[in-house]
Design an enzyme around this catalytic site. Structure first.
Site, PDB file in Angstrom:
ATOM      1  CG  HIS A 235     -42.655 102.121  14.168  1.00 25.69           C
ATOM      2  ND1 HIS A 235     -43.980 102.183  14.516  1.00 25.69           N
ATOM      3  CD2 HIS A 235     -42.557 101.117  13.248  1.00 25.69           C
ATOM      4  CE1 HIS A 235     -44.655 101.255  13.847  1.00 25.69           C
ATOM      5  NE2 HIS A 235     -43.828 100.607  13.058  1.00 25.69           N
TER       6      HIS A 235
ATOM      7  CG  HIS B  10     -43.402  96.397  15.161  1.00 25.62           C
ATOM      8  ND1 HIS B  10     -43.352  95.403  14.201  1.00 25.62           N
ATOM      9  CD2 HIS B  10     -43.807  97.510  14.512  1.00 25.62           C
ATOM     10  CE1 HIS B  10     -43.682  95.916  13.028  1.00 25.62           C
ATOM     11  NE2 HIS B  10     -43.978  97.190  13.185  1.00 25.62           N
TER      12      HIS B  10
ATOM     13  CD  GLU C  91     -47.463  97.447  14.599  1.00 23.62           C
ATOM     14  OE1 GLU C  91     -46.955  98.571  14.632  1.00 23.62           O
ATOM     15  OE2 GLU C  91     -47.691  96.848  13.529  1.00 23.62           O
TER      16      GLU C  91
HETATM   17  C1  BGC Z   1     -46.202  99.791   9.839  1.00 23.78           C
HETATM   18  C2  BGC Z   1     -45.664  99.306   8.522  1.00 23.78           C
HETATM   19  C3  BGC Z   1     -44.194  99.219   8.651  1.00 23.78           C
HETATM   20  C4  BGC Z   1     -43.857  98.284   9.782  1.00 23.78           C
HETATM   21  C5  BGC Z   1     -42.380  98.286  10.028  1.00 23.78           C
HETATM   22  C6  BGC Z   1     -45.902  98.768  10.871  1.00 23.78           C
HETATM   23  O1  BGC Z   1     -46.382  99.193  12.098  1.00 23.78           O
HETATM   24  O2  BGC Z   1     -47.563 100.119   9.806  1.00 23.78           O
HETATM   25  O3  BGC Z   1     -46.026 100.164   7.463  1.00 23.78           O
HETATM   26  O4  BGC Z   1     -43.564  98.829   7.481  1.00 23.78           O
HETATM   27  O5  BGC Z   1     -44.491  98.655  10.937  1.00 23.78           O
HETATM   28  O6  BGC Z   1     -41.876  97.049  10.036  1.00 23.78           O
END
Ligand code: BGC
Length: 371
Positions: free
Chosen positions: A125, A199, A335
């Site tokens: 991210h 998210h 997402e």
């Molecule tokens: C990921 C997860 C991650 C989460 C973070 C998701 O987009 O794929 O693996 O733990 O985001 O909170």
């Protein structure tokens, strides 16, 4: 920022014809020595969305159930401090790159870039300080049709190792059909890679409810991208046929989540990118969630080629938010985005943005009820 909001309010008060809906601006605490705000968007049907300019984060979405009782269906907090502390990306805008880049490395136009790594030697991210931890400029851009909030962030050349000054605008609009529209625009002055998303963790039964496992999910995806033990796509685009990843005809989320399946074990549940059958089609939903208990329904419309379906496998109840503790698998994320690690997989759709081009993408989360 305050002046901009004040001006819009003034225009609304004195304009003739349809009144322009007003966004309420409320204090939300202080981050990096600056005050941050909470913006309340409300439509004629009574749906309410709150967004903070810290991380461009959606902090609550209040929608009716089948008995017309309103409830908040996303995981969030009532002040900025927990958002600064968390590593779970609750409700936040994600950038510059949604999901993972293996080893935080990629090649672009013959040059190797090393991005800040923040998870087992990989980048998740956007790196150590992603867009979710930035303070965005906010502007009320409501029209007589709909309340809308525009957020802006200028990510400097080299931030987290990514090339180019990246100018990003995200517009949240709450439409009359109980849809939260998210429109992303970005430009760069050097070739770069980009994958923006949001998210938000949804639980249609209400934030703080035990689990999402009894809710029903449909994803219009014939394929998904399997992962390795670092949750990085292997590069294979796999058919969902005959696997627990087949949600094409609708399935209860928990019905196969604990099956003896290598991919489910690697993801600790669902934490995978689904390859949408009709990328670019904003007329039909790509994903649908139905909660038999409350009767609430969520449809996701997007022009993106993929959606990361994540079942909150890393939530452990330690975060206390509005509605209670956020427990293991008590919410899902949907997402909408390009596939994870695309810069390292030439067979995946390109995520390269060049000077002179505009990155543009739209996702709509639309709420309704069934009888
Ligand atoms: C990921 C997860 C991650 C989460 C973070 C998701 O987009 O794929 O693996 O733990 O985001 O909170």
């Amino acid at each position: 920022m305050k002046t901009a909001i004040g001006l819009v309010a003034l225009t609304a008060a004195f304009s003739f014809g349809a009144p322009i809906p007003k966004i309420q601006q409320l204090p939300f605490g202080e981050a990096d020595g600056k005050p941050v705000s909470l913006y309340l968007l409300k439509n004629a049907a009574g749906m309410e969305v709150t967004i903070t300019n810290y991380g461009g984060t959606v902090t609550s979405i209040k929608v009716p159930d089948r008995n017309k009782t309103f409830g908040n269906v996303v995981l969030g907090f009532d002040n900025v401090a927990p958002y600064q502390a968390t590593t779970s990306y609750f409700g936040a805008l994600i950038g510059r790159y949604g999901n993972r880049i293996g080893k935080g490395q990629f090649q672009l136009d013959g040059k190797v870039y090393q991005i800040a790594t923040n998870e087992n030697g990989n980048t998740l991210h956007g790196g150590t300080t992603g867009f979710n931890k930035r303070i965005w400029d906010a502007k009320d851009v409501s029209t007589p049709k709909a309340p809308a909030l525009e957020l802006h962030y200028l990510s400097p050349d080299g931030e987290m190792g990514f090339p180019g000054n990246l100018d990003v605008t995200v517009r949240y609009t709450l439409n009359a059909k109980n849809g939260l529209e998210i429109e992303y625009n970005a430009t760069t002055d050097k070739a770069t890679v980009l994958n923006l998303t949001n998210h938000t963790y949804f639980n249609l039964a209400g934030a703080g409810s035990e689990t999402v496992l009894k809710q029903r999910l449909t994803i219009r995806a014939d394929h998904y991208t399997p992962i390795d033990n670092g949750l990085i796509p292997t590069g294979v685009v796999q058919s969902v046929e005959g696997t627990p990843f087949d949600f094409r005809r609708g399935n209860v989320i928990g019905s196969r989540i604990n099956e003896d399946n290598d991919q489910l074990k690697l993801g600790k549940g669902y934490d995978h990118n689904f390859v949408l059958n009709e990328p670019g089609n904003l007329k039909e939903w790509a994903v649908k969630v139905e909660d038999p208990g409350s009767g609430r329904v969520l449809e996701v419309y997007t022009d993106q080629p993929g959606v990361q379906f994540y079942t909150g496998n890393f939530l452990d109840g330690s975060a206390q938010g509005v509605g209670g503790a956020f427990k293991y698998r008590s919410a899902i994320c949907l997402e909408t985005q390009h596939y994870p690690d695309s810069p390292n997989h030439p067979n995946f759709p390109s995520v390269v943005l060049r000077p002179g081009e505009t990155y543009h993408s739209v996702t709509i989360y639309r709420f309704s009820t069934e009888e």
